[in-house]
Scaffold this motif. Structure first.
Motif, short mmCIF file in Angstrom:
data_model
loop_
_atom_site.label_atom_id
_atom_site.label_comp_id
_atom_site.label_asym_id
_atom_site.label_seq_id
_atom_site.Cartn_x
_atom_site.Cartn_y
_atom_site.Cartn_z
N SER B 297 -3.46 -15.29 -6.35
CA SER B 297 -2.40 -14.48 -5.76
C SER B 297 -2.79 -13.02 -5.83
N PHE B 298 -2.32 -12.26 -4.87
CA PHE B 298 -2.54 -10.81 -4.91
C PHE B 298 -1.64 -10.21 -5.99
N GLU B 299 -2.20 -9.37 -6.85
CA GLU B 299 -1.38 -8.58 -7.76
C GLU B 299 -1.04 -7.27 -7.07
N GLU B 330 -15.83 2.45 -5.57
CA GLU B 330 -16.17 1.97 -6.92
C GLU B 330 -14.91 1.75 -7.77
N HIS B 331 -13.90 2.60 -7.56
CA HIS B 331 -12.65 2.43 -8.31
C HIS B 331 -11.93 1.17 -7.84
N GLU B 332 -11.89 1.02 -6.53
CA GLU B 332 -11.20 -0.14 -5.96
C GLU B 332 -11.86 -1.43 -6.44
N ARG B 333 -13.18 -1.43 -6.46
CA ARG B 333 -13.88 -2.65 -6.86
C ARG B 333 -13.68 -2.92 -8.36
N TYR B 334 -13.64 -1.87 -9.16
CA TYR B 334 -13.39 -2.08 -10.60
C TYR B 334 -12.03 -2.74 -10.80
N LEU B 335 -11.05 -2.23 -10.08
CA LEU B 335 -9.69 -2.77 -10.24
C LEU B 335 -9.64 -4.26 -9.89
N THR B 336 -10.18 -4.61 -8.73
CA THR B 336 -10.05 -6.00 -8.29
C THR B 336 -11.04 -6.92 -9.00
N GLU B 337 -12.29 -6.46 -9.16
CA GLU B 337 -13.30 -7.37 -9.72
C GLU B 337 -13.25 -7.46 -11.23
N THR B 338 -13.03 -6.32 -11.90
CA THR B 338 -13.16 -6.29 -13.35
C THR B 338 -11.81 -6.33 -14.06
N PHE B 340 -8.29 -6.63 -12.81
CA PHE B 340 -7.28 -7.64 -12.48
C PHE B 340 -7.89 -9.03 -12.26
N LYS B 341 -9.14 -9.06 -11.87
CA LYS B 341 -9.82 -10.32 -11.56
C LYS B 341 -9.06 -11.13 -10.51
N CYS B 342 -8.56 -10.43 -9.54
CA CYS B 342 -7.91 -11.07 -8.39
C CYS B 342 -7.79 -10.00 -7.30
N PRO B 343 -7.52 -10.42 -6.07
CA PRO B 343 -7.27 -9.41 -5.03
C PRO B 343 -6.01 -8.63 -5.39
N ILE B 344 -5.97 -7.36 -5.07
CA ILE B 344 -4.79 -6.56 -5.43
C ILE B 344 -4.33 -5.70 -4.26
N THR B 345 -3.08 -5.30 -4.35
CA THR B 345 -2.53 -4.36 -3.38
C THR B 345 -2.00 -3.15 -4.13
N VAL B 346 -2.56 -1.99 -3.83
CA VAL B 346 -2.13 -0.73 -4.45
C VAL B 346 -1.12 -0.06 -3.51
N TYR B 347 0.00 0.40 -4.09
CA TYR B 347 1.04 0.98 -3.22
C TYR B 347 1.58 2.28 -3.80
N ASN B 348 2.37 2.98 -3.00
CA ASN B 348 2.97 4.27 -3.39
C ASN B 348 1.92 5.32 -3.76
N TYR B 349 1.24 5.78 -2.75
CA TYR B 349 0.19 6.79 -2.91
C TYR B 349 0.81 8.19 -2.90
N PRO B 350 0.09 9.17 -3.46
CA PRO B 350 0.58 10.56 -3.40
C PRO B 350 0.76 11.02 -1.96
N ALA B 368 5.41 5.51 0.94
CA ALA B 368 5.37 4.04 0.92
C ALA B 368 4.13 3.53 1.65
N ALA B 369 2.97 3.86 1.07
CA ALA B 369 1.69 3.42 1.62
C ALA B 369 1.15 2.28 0.80
N MET B 370 0.24 1.51 1.35
CA MET B 370 -0.39 0.43 0.59
C MET B 370 -1.79 0.15 1.11
N ASP B 371 -2.67 -0.27 0.19
CA ASP B 371 -4.02 -0.71 0.55
C ASP B 371 -4.26 -2.06 -0.09
N VAL B 372 -4.84 -2.98 0.66
CA VAL B 372 -5.23 -4.28 0.11
C VAL B 372 -6.71 -4.22 -0.25
N LEU B 373 -7.03 -4.58 -1.50
CA LEU B 373 -8.41 -4.49 -2.00
C LEU B 373 -8.96 -5.86 -2.32
N VAL B 374 -10.20 -6.10 -1.93
CA VAL B 374 -10.86 -7.38 -2.22
C VAL B 374 -12.22 -7.09 -2.87
#
Lengths: 456, 456
Positions: B297-299, B330-338, B340-350, B368-374
């Motif tokens: 599941s996406f976190e 590199e940040h996005e990949r750390y979050l998803t790969e290392t 959370f260890k799952c696909p993630i969706t980051v939301y509420n950007y500055p 109310a922005a969001m990015d889906v990271l894999v």
């Protein structure tokens, strides 16, 4: 939390429902003594949902006047069999929430608007019955295009939009540049290191893929910088171009005729509601004309014979015809509507009026080209078998004063494992006009681009 | 006359056949004592058809040497169970006709070629196993996009390619002009009467249709005139942009996550042969990585929390991070790969790092922005809820120094029946790279356009 249901599904309900949530826009309101009628839409289908708003809802009088034409509302209620004529269901509102108001300045008030005015409010016109219908049909037609080719094992290819070649000299080109147009700078300094343009056709690129994957098609935007202000020309339009390896002119005509009929059949089936609307309000006789094409086989006639028929018809045409000239729309329509009384395909056109890539016939005079003609429109498809013989193609390039170097990649297809191949092009908007009866191309394109107009 | 059968259907035969006609190209030939083996393809599928050419065919020795790599041939024969390993059928040729020769100068000889060389022969490379596979998968992925949205009652909209607005200031623009760039001429004399550009996004136009038809999407070419030579940037690429009325950020994330998973599932199912090939020859571990995303599941994590995680990770990144900055790959990949260890969706950007049209959150700091990271890629989808409040949007325009007049049609959507709405964009080629493991965007586009390159 209750989930929104689209009006198209509400109207298709098989039984009454206690609680339904709909969200959309008010088309119009009619107030009775102690309740109001709303004609409600969310754009998912043409038919609106009839909503009864009882006067006893809390604070009714404080918000009911905000539920005017164009306002966005959220309505919860129960779906009950309709008392009214011509509709199965109506929604008995239990709560109404106004989301976004639309005051008296809302341009799309419930009355007749001219097409010119609607083009000025192209950002609002899809909310109208006519344009909502046009763009729903446009969407379904695009899906039908993909279905038709996928069923037949064609692969979809995205050919380039920006190109350094002018394909077939098919018309005036738009230049694509990052140079400052107010300064005089050499084009070698431009983004791609040379002059580039917007494509007029994906055909040549599609040929390279047909010579690898056998059956392919493109479906993408194409461009003409012609300064012509007619109801049939736009500067930006979408084109469908299939290309088939191991296919001659006969196979090409087979596919084109099947394609035209398939799109008619699909549209009549999937857009029955909109099509009835067009037949009634846009083009009386539309459904009959489409059925006429569906019911008849295409006749095939050589260009030479078609010209003979026209010359001996005794008709006086605006554009006099003789052998060797292009057929004009009036000639095409006479052939299909009056003479043959069926859709027709004209083939084997004079070499001199056709592009370099068409296959030379043995008579030395004609090429293996074909046009499919339908009533009311004339040409709806144009195609050809491509010249697959290396020497013949090279001589054509020379005769057309085209550089062998510029086309070396295209010629390579004839140098290495050359195969007979054929294809055609169909203007998506022209087909859409034929199907909907809408007579101005500006009205079947979301935001049309024509000389002097690139608004929105 | 015998009808051609495509190799994909021949290989899928359920029983032996006396007479089959195939037409296509020789991939390679191997000569035995009194017969030859041909590896034969017509591009309809990856696997080739094994053809046995008996030496006793008439004049065998006079033409068999023309059946070399790249030659096009027409073969009639009988389909019989194969003696060889790993294949069910083989074709016993009864007649072989060479259609188009390919001599020793044919660039695609059977050997390993560098990606750079293949780009130079982009008109021939779809004949190779790798690029044939890429472009078959590309075609099926495009069909999956249309299926996904059609199943969900979305309408497909063709938003304009030529535009007079620069949308969101999303990057460098290509100018579209009919003026002679070697002369200094005022742009009011240009084709559209003002400066026009190639679109960078169809979003704003799609919003007008979502505010009429509820659920719509675009799928068309978009352009960036950025002079960046990376493996991930092209000047012309296709983008998918859905837009939904009455949909908030939560619904937007729901759709985006479902979309990513659906495309993975569809590709694994419809392109199993090609996917196994990519996993073996292009990107070992590809299938495992895709399955990893499918199974999880996406976190969802707020931007603020994501930055905290990164700051506290103890990792040293090439691009140091702090609150308020964009996440790098590199940040996005750390979050998803290392992490959370799952696909993630980051939301509420500055708010400060996002475009004017995104909806302001109540905190006054974020939108109310969001990015889906894999994994392997990072961001694969970016979207937002759009600002639907008239006054807030107008203040955003001012803050971004954008002209209220230029955007008056866009603002009108908030003036008349405004609704909460959301959407996102997915780069089609980036998704294709994620699915195939192909690491250079030039190799998933038929004829790629990059700085200095607009060939073919």
């Amino acid at each position: 939390m209750l989930k929104r249901v689209l009006v198209k599904h509400v109207l298709g309900a098989t039984e009454a429902m206690d609680t339904v949530l709909v969200e959309g826009w008010v088309r119009s309101r009619r107030d009775a003594k102690d309740f109001s009628f709303l004609d409600f839409t969310d754009g998912s289908c043409l038919t609106g949902l009839q909503v009864i708003v009882p006067g006893e809802l809390p604070d009714y009088s404080s918000w009911i006047n905000q539920c005017g034409t164009g306002a966005s509302v959220r309505i919860q209620g129960s779906l009950i069999p309709s008392q009214g004529q011509g509709q199965r269901w109506e929604l008995q509102a239990a709560s109404v929430e106004v989301i976004g108001k639309a005051d008296a300045t809302y341009p799309l008030q419930k009355k007749r608007h001219s097409p010119e005015f609607m083009r000025e409010i192209a950002h609002l016109r899809p909310r109208s019955n006519l344009f909502g219908s046009v763009f729903r049909v446009r969407s379904r037609l695009a899906q039908a295009v993909h279905r038709f080719f996928t069923e037949r094992d064609f692969y979809y290819i995205h050919t380039p939009i920006i190109t350094a070649s002018d394909c077939e000299g098919a018309g005036e080109l738009f230049r694509v540049t990052t140079l400052d147009p107010s300064k005089k700078i050499d084009s070698s300094a431009d983004f791609f290191g040379k002059p580039t343009y917007l494509t007029v056709s994906g055909q040549l690129a599609a040929e390279t893929f047909a010579c690898a994957l056998s059956n392919v098609y493109t479906f993408g935007p194409t461009f003409r910088a012609e300064n012509s202000n007619t109801t049939r020309h736009a500067s930006e339009f979408w084109m469908i171009e299939p290309e088939m390896a191991f296919c001659d002119l006969g196979g090409d005509m087979d596919l084109a005729e099947a394609f035209v009929k398939d799109l008619i059949r699909d549209t009549l089936e999937t857009s029955a509601e909109e099509m009835a609307f067009f037949d009634r309000f846009v083009d009386k006789g539309l459904l009959e004309r489409l059925q006429w094409v569906l019911d008849r086989s295409f006749e095939r006639v050589a260009y030479h014979d078609a010209v003979e028929i026209l010359l001996q018809s005794g008709q006086s045409f605006e554009y006099p015809l003789q052998h060797g000239l292009n057929l004009q729309s009036e000639h095409e329509r006479y052939l299909t509507e009056t003479h043959f009384k069926c859709p027709i395909t004209v083939y084997n056109y004079p070499k001199a009026i056709k592009p370099f890539y068409m296959r030379a016939n043995d008579d030395g005079e004609t090429v293996a080209a074909m046009d499919v003609l339908v009533p009311g429109i004339g040409e709806i498809v144009g195609g050809s078998q491509r010249e697959e013989r290396l020497e013949v193609l090279e001589s054509h390039l020379k005769a057309h004063d085209l550089s062998a170097e510029d086309y070396s990649w295209y010629v390579d297809l004839r140098r290495f494992g050359s195969v007979p191949h054929s294809g055609f092009g169909m203007g998506f908007e022209r087909m859409l006009m034929f199907l909907t009866g809408v007579s101005n191309i500006r009205d079947v394109i979301p935001f049309a681009r024509t000389p002097g107009h690139a608004d929105f």
